[in-house]
Each structure stands twice: as C-alpha cells, then as structure tokens.
Design a protein around this motif. Structure first.
Motif, PDB file in Angstrom:
ATOM      1  N   ASN A  79       8.049  13.481  -0.011  1.00  0.00           N
ATOM      2  CA  ASN A  79       9.314  13.382   0.239  1.00  0.00           C
ATOM      3  C   ASN A  79       9.434  12.097   1.224  1.00  0.00           C
ATOM      4  OD1 ASN A  79      10.493  14.547  -1.664  1.00  0.00           O
ATOM      5  ND2 ASN A  79      10.673  16.175  -0.214  1.00  0.00           N
ATOM      6  N   VAL A  80       8.415  12.446   2.524  1.00  0.00           N
ATOM      7  CA  VAL A  80       8.059  11.970   3.617  1.00  0.00           C
ATOM      8  C   VAL A  80       7.577   9.988   3.427  1.00  0.00           C
ATOM      9  CG1 VAL A  80       6.776  11.446   6.357  1.00  0.00           C
ATOM     10  CG2 VAL A  80       7.890  13.937   4.853  1.00  0.00           C
ATOM     11  N   ILE A  81       6.533  10.107   2.728  1.00  0.00           N
ATOM     12  CA  ILE A  81       5.940   9.250   2.160  1.00  0.00           C
ATOM     13  C   ILE A  81       7.140   8.231   1.572  1.00  0.00           C
ATOM     14  CG2 ILE A  81       5.009   9.640  -0.273  1.00  0.00           C
ATOM     15  CD1 ILE A  81       3.020   7.680   1.433  1.00  0.00           C
ATOM     16  N   ASP A  82       8.420   8.666   0.550  1.00  0.00           N
ATOM     17  CA  ASP A  82       9.782   8.276   0.283  1.00  0.00           C
ATOM     18  C   ASP A  82      10.324   7.278   1.449  1.00  0.00           C
ATOM     19  OD1 ASP A  82      10.467   6.927  -1.749  1.00  0.00           O
ATOM     20  OD2 ASP A  82      12.010   8.691  -2.075  1.00  0.00           O
ATOM     21  N   GLU A  83      10.348   8.287   2.149  1.00  0.00           N
ATOM     22  CA  GLU A  83      10.691   7.662   3.506  1.00  0.00           C
ATOM     23  C   GLU A  83      10.507   6.614   4.163  1.00  0.00           C
ATOM     24  OE1 GLU A  83      12.951   9.885   7.340  1.00  0.00           O
ATOM     25  OE2 GLU A  83      12.470  10.700   6.511  1.00  0.00           O
ATOM     26  N   ALA A  84       8.642   7.196   4.260  1.00  0.00           N
ATOM     27  CA  ALA A  84       8.363   5.941   5.026  1.00  0.00           C
ATOM     28  C   ALA A  84       8.448   4.545   3.962  1.00  0.00           C
ATOM     29  CB  ALA A  84       6.821   6.725   5.239  1.00  0.00           C
ATOM     30  N   PHE A  85       8.116   4.630   2.836  1.00  0.00           N
ATOM     31  CA  PHE A  85       8.634   3.430   1.617  1.00  0.00           C
ATOM     32  C   PHE A  85      10.033   3.077   2.243  1.00  0.00           C
ATOM     33  CE2 PHE A  85       9.195   1.503  -2.213  1.00  0.00           C
ATOM     34  CZ  PHE A  85       8.459   0.432  -2.283  1.00  0.00           C
TER      35      PHE A  85
ATOM     36  N   LEU B 294       0.690  -1.535   0.474  1.00  0.00           N
ATOM     37  CA  LEU B 294       0.424  -0.100  -0.187  1.00  0.00           C
ATOM     38  C   LEU B 294       0.647   1.629  -0.024  1.00  0.00           C
ATOM     39  CD1 LEU B 294      -2.271  -1.060   2.291  1.00  0.00           C
ATOM     40  CD2 LEU B 294      -2.969  -0.875   0.193  1.00  0.00           C
ATOM     41  N   LEU B 295       2.447   0.909   1.057  1.00  0.00           N
ATOM     42  CA  LEU B 295       2.940   2.240   0.806  1.00  0.00           C
ATOM     43  C   LEU B 295       3.540   2.605  -0.634  1.00  0.00           C
ATOM     44  CD1 LEU B 295       5.279   2.204   4.267  1.00  0.00           C
ATOM     45  CD2 LEU B 295       3.815   4.087   3.139  1.00  0.00           C
ATOM     46  N   GLY B 296       3.774   1.841  -0.826  1.00  0.00           N
ATOM     47  CA  GLY B 296       4.239   1.793  -3.017  1.00  0.00           C
ATOM     48  C   GLY B 296       3.227   1.955  -3.627  1.00  0.00           C
ATOM     49  N   GLU B 297       1.637   1.837  -3.295  1.00  0.00           N
ATOM     50  CA  GLU B 297       1.163   2.682  -3.931  1.00  0.00           C
ATOM     51  C   GLU B 297       0.517   4.047  -3.802  1.00  0.00           C
ATOM     52  OE1 GLU B 297      -2.789   0.364  -4.074  1.00  0.00           O
ATOM     53  OE2 GLU B 297      -2.212  -0.927  -4.159  1.00  0.00           O
ATOM     54  N   ALA B 298       0.711   4.968  -2.245  1.00  0.00           N
ATOM     55  CA  ALA B 298       0.729   5.993  -1.933  1.00  0.00           C
ATOM     56  C   ALA B 298       2.363   6.512  -2.773  1.00  0.00           C
ATOM     57  CB  ALA B 298       0.991   5.981  -0.664  1.00  0.00           C
ATOM     58  N   VAL B 299       3.351   5.806  -2.892  1.00  0.00           N
ATOM     59  CA  VAL B 299       4.565   6.287  -2.970  1.00  0.00           C
ATOM     60  C   VAL B 299       4.150   6.930  -4.165  1.00  0.00           C
ATOM     61  CG1 VAL B 299       7.033   6.369  -3.750  1.00  0.00           C
ATOM     62  CG2 VAL B 299       6.290   5.726  -2.005  1.00  0.00           C
ATOM     63  N   ASN B 300       3.857   5.976  -5.453  1.00  0.00           N
ATOM     64  CA  ASN B 300       3.670   6.046  -6.661  1.00  0.00           C
ATOM     65  C   ASN B 300       2.800   7.759  -7.640  1.00  0.00           C
ATOM     66  OD1 ASN B 300       5.135   4.338  -7.906  1.00  0.00           O
ATOM     67  ND2 ASN B 300       3.491   2.813  -7.840  1.00  0.00           N
ATOM     68  N   ILE B 301       1.308   7.832  -6.361  1.00  0.00           N
ATOM     69  CA  ILE B 301       0.272   9.116  -6.376  1.00  0.00           C
ATOM     70  C   ILE B 301       0.771  10.024  -6.265  1.00  0.00           C
ATOM     71  CG2 ILE B 301      -1.642   9.861  -5.307  1.00  0.00           C
ATOM     72  CD1 ILE B 301      -2.558   6.494  -5.101  1.00  0.00           C
TER      73      ILE B 301
END
Length: 187
Positions: A122-128, A76-83
């Motif tokens: 940037n933050v979601i990328d770090e979370a991923f 799900l994080l991968g999807e969020a990163v793409n979005i």
C-alpha cells in the motif's frame, strides 16, 4: 464384520495419508513464504537503489537533472510496486497453507508478515502515485515537493519490507514438519 473392515480401511488411510497431506501442505507453505521473503528483500533493495535518484530529484536546482532522476526513480518504483503486488499474492497462498500446516508460531509469524507485506504494498503504491504526480508537475518546486513525499514514504516501505521478510523467515523456520516426521525416519 462389514463395518469393522470399512472402519479399518478408513483408519488406515487416515493414518497413512494425513501425515503425508500435512507434509505436503507444509512444503507448499514453506515454498510460498520463502517467495514472500525474497520478494520483500527485493523491495528493500530497490528502495536503496532509489535513494540517490530521489535525493537528486528532491533537491537539485537543475530542472532537467531533477526530471531525469525523477524518471529513473519512477521506473524503479514501478518495479518495486510489481514485486510488492506479487508478494501480496504469494502471501495469500502462504496464509492459506499456514492454516493447514500451522502451529501457533507459524500462524503468528505468518500473520505478522502478511500485515507488513500489505503495508509495504500500500505504501509503495502511494509512493509510486506521488512520483507520477511529480513527473507531470509543471514546476521544479512541485516536482520536488512530490519527490520529497515519495522519499519519506520509501523510508516506511523499506522498514515494512524488512519486517515482512523477517517474519516470513521466522514463519518458515517455525514450520517444523519434515519428511522424517511423516515417515518416521531417524536420520
């Protein structure tokens, strides 16, 4: 006589085409900024969907269950990163058109939305990245450590995404150019 005729033609085209150009620029801006708003709302919704899996991955004593939920969270994080990356690209386009169409309110709200969109990305990328580290961790303790970091980061992601969507909506609302203004209609 020759120059006055050319000047008249230039004035005519500027008078007719400039409002149409402005209207077109604002239409493009409104479309792009609306896309940013929708993308940021999707990211915020995905963070809600992630919360249960991350909670289990962060605290479950069963290693198999924690890893299974960590994998769900990573997907799900991968999807969020793409979005979030798509939103950043749209934001660049929207920012360009906001300068073309922009009133002071459009520009300030677009700038605020851009800051929050970039922060979200940037933050979601770090979370991923932390989620990926957690999945490859050798021990349950290390997996949980990275999942807890991811969990904390996602709170910031959700806040930033919601703020980006809010400012995008305000920028869209502030862009008041419409067909009536261009063509002088009174509907």
């Amino acid at each position: 006589m020759k120059y006055s005729k050319q000047l008249w033609i230039v004035v005519f085209f500027v008078g007719v085409l400039t409002p149409q150009f402005s209207f077109t620029q604002c239409s493009i801006f409104k479309s792009e900024i609306k896309d940013v708003q929708e993308y940021m709302n999707q990211v915020a919704q995905l963070t809600d969907s992630l919360s249960t899996s991350l909670e289990i991955a962060s605290f479950d004593a069963n290693s198999r269950n924690a890893r299974k939920n960590a994998n769900i969270a990573k997907k799900l994080l991968g999807e969020a990163v793409n979005i979030a990356y798509d939103a950043s690209e749209k934001m660049e386009e929207a920012f360009y058109y906001s300068e073309q169409c922009g009133t002071k309110d459009v520009l300030s709200n677009t700038i605020a939305s851009e800051r929050q969109t970039v922060d979200t990305r940037n933050v979601i990328d770090e979370a991923f990245e932390n989620a990926k580290k957690g999945i490859t961790a050798n021990t349950l303790g290390n997996l949980q450590y990275y999942m807890r970091i991811t969990q904390r980061l996602l709170r910031n992601v959700k806040d930033s995404a919601e703020q980006a969507a809010y400012f995008a909506d305000m920028a869209h609302y502030s862009c008041e150019h419409n067909e009536d203004q261009v063509f002088g209609s009174n509907k």
